[in-house]
Design an enzyme around this catalytic site. Structure first.
Site, PDB file in Angstrom:
ATOM      1  N   TYR A 117       0.830  -1.197   0.000  1.00 11.21           N
ATOM      2  CA  TYR A 117       0.000   0.000   0.000  1.00 11.21           C
ATOM      3  C   TYR A 117       0.865   1.249   0.000  1.00 11.21           C
ATOM      4  CZ  TYR A 117       0.879  -0.199   5.084  1.00 11.21           C
ATOM      5  OH  TYR A 117       1.465  -0.265   6.323  1.00 11.21           O
ATOM      6  N   ASP A 163      -3.550   2.408   9.981  1.00 10.12           N
ATOM      7  CA  ASP A 163      -2.442   1.652  10.580  1.00 10.12           C
ATOM      8  C   ASP A 163      -1.322   1.598   9.545  1.00 10.12           C
ATOM      9  OD1 ASP A 163      -0.798   0.095  12.105  1.00 10.12           O
ATOM     10  OD2 ASP A 163      -1.939  -1.750  11.866  1.00 10.12           O
ATOM     11  N   ILE A 164      -0.670   2.729   9.371  1.00  8.06           N
ATOM     12  CA  ILE A 164       0.314   2.901   8.303  1.00  8.06           C
ATOM     13  C   ILE A 164       1.711   2.655   8.860  1.00  8.06           C
ATOM     14  CG2 ILE A 164       1.173   4.434   6.518  1.00  8.06           C
ATOM     15  CD1 ILE A 164      -1.819   3.555   6.267  1.00  8.06           C
ATOM     16  N   GLU A 165       2.251   1.493   8.533  1.00  5.01           N
ATOM     17  CA  GLU A 165       3.557   1.103   9.054  1.00  5.01           C
ATOM     18  C   GLU A 165       4.603   0.977   7.954  1.00  5.01           C
ATOM     19  OE1 GLU A 165       3.358  -2.036  12.006  1.00  5.01           O
ATOM     20  OE2 GLU A 165       1.220  -1.679  12.300  1.00  5.01           O
ATOM     21  N   SER A 166       4.183   1.222   6.710  1.00  4.58           N
ATOM     22  CA  SER A 166       5.095   1.242   5.569  1.00  4.58           C
ATOM     23  C   SER A 166       4.437   2.107   4.500  1.00  4.58           C
ATOM     24  CB  SER A 166       5.362  -0.181   5.051  1.00  4.58           C
ATOM     25  OG  SER A 166       4.168  -0.781   4.573  1.00  4.58           O
TER      26      SER A 166
END
Length: 328
Positions: A117, A163-166
């Site tokens: 994403y 929940d943006i971790e990348s």
């Protein structure tokens, strides 16, 4: 006699005021325990409706939509629960509605620790927002009968969790603005709630700019897998308290303490229930932005009963803080 009898109306009024206040507190307490939970990544965690029926959670994040943006066809992943590609997840929509009838807000969590994403431009952010609106929120067939293309049927979710971790840190602020602009639109005329799950090092590398918009209603900060700012029995609560003070300074509706619900749910950062009650809650509940705790995940919470053990303490802390919040 006369002076004594004249006191009765004032005494009765005072008693009525006390009873009304207590009733208000009880009503607030019954509204929920101030706990947010992630559901969807383990087929052995029970259904979404069963999760809400525990009465332990005020928010459920349906996880995840791990593929979207950059020209990709968005794809939902609910692990062992159902297969969205074959239309097999529309039944989850009935559970969404059941949760909402119980007073639980249900949000779609986009991103996650593993996924494909990202956003390539402001126009891409606009396109993703339109997709989310039409397929999970109040657009398209939301709340109506034309729902064949919607992965969860005609259920209208309450909002979107970031929940943006990348995927980089660009254009998430634009996505937040576009999503928030849909509030009170469509058939349902509902608000679009926004939440985020940043890491506890401040500011978050991916979501810092988005959170600076002040558009987020709920921020559940991940105080785990981040030793410099998480609690440990040996180091105590000092590092967590410092980071918590930074996070509660942002423009957001409520800030939650994100924790793993079991030692095996994360690489580090598990806080035993006794330590949470005795060491951590007394620190974090003093903020007027305190909203409760977030747990990863329903599966692990089912194994340990963590929310059962701490709910009443989280709830009491929430009541103290929310009185102050209403004065903001």
């Amino acid at each position: 006699m006369g002076s004594r009898s004249s006191q009765f109306p004032s005494m009765a009024l005072a008693m009525a005021t006390v009873l009304m206040a207590l009733a208000g507190v009880a009503a607030t307490a019954r509204a929920g325990g101030g706990i947010a939970i992630y559901w969807g990544q383990n087929g052995n965690e029970g259904t979404l409706a069963q999760t809400c029926a525990t009465g332990n959670y005020r928010f459920v994040n349906v996880a995840f939509l791990p593929t979207f943006g950059k020209g990709q066809t968005p794809a939902l992943n609910l692990a062992g629960h159902c297969d969205p590609a074959s239309g097999g997840c529309t039944g989850v929509g009935a559970d969404v509605k059941a949760c909402q009838r119980m007073g639980v807000k249900v949000l779609l969590s986009i991103g996650g620790g593993v996924g494909s994403y990202g956003l390539s431009s402001r126009a891409d952010a606009r396109s993703v927002a339109a997709y989310l609106w039409d397929n999970y929120l109040g657009g398209g067939g939301g709340g109506g009968s034309e729902s064949s293309s919607r992965p969860l049927g005609d259920a209208v979710l309450d909002g979107v969790d970031f929940d943006i971790e990348s995927g980089g840190g660009m254009y998430w602020d634009d996505l937040a603005r576009f999503l928030k602009s849909y509030s009170r639109r469509g058939r349902a005329r509902r608000p679009v709630y926004l939440s985020a799950a940043p890491q506890c090092p401040f500011p978050d590398a991916s979501l810092g700019t988005a959170l600076a918009t002040g558009l987020f209603d709920y921020v559940w900060v991940q105080f785990y897998n981040n030793p410099p700012c998480q609690y440990s029995a040996s180091a105590g609560v000092g590092s967590l308290a410092k980071a918590w003070a930074q996070w509660t300074s942002i423009r957001a509706g409520r800030v939650f303490l994100g924790l793993p619900a079991a030692p095996q749910a994360a690489g580090s950062g598990f806080v035993p229930a006794s330590d949470l009650v005795a060491q951590v809650l007394p620190v974090v509940k003093n903020s007027t932005k305190y909203g409760g705790i977030m747990l990863w995940s329903r599966y692990y919470d089912g194994l340990t009963g963590y929310s059962d053990a701490v709910k009443s303490y989280v709830e009491l802390a929430s009541l103290v803080s929310c009185r102050a919040c209403r004065r903001e």
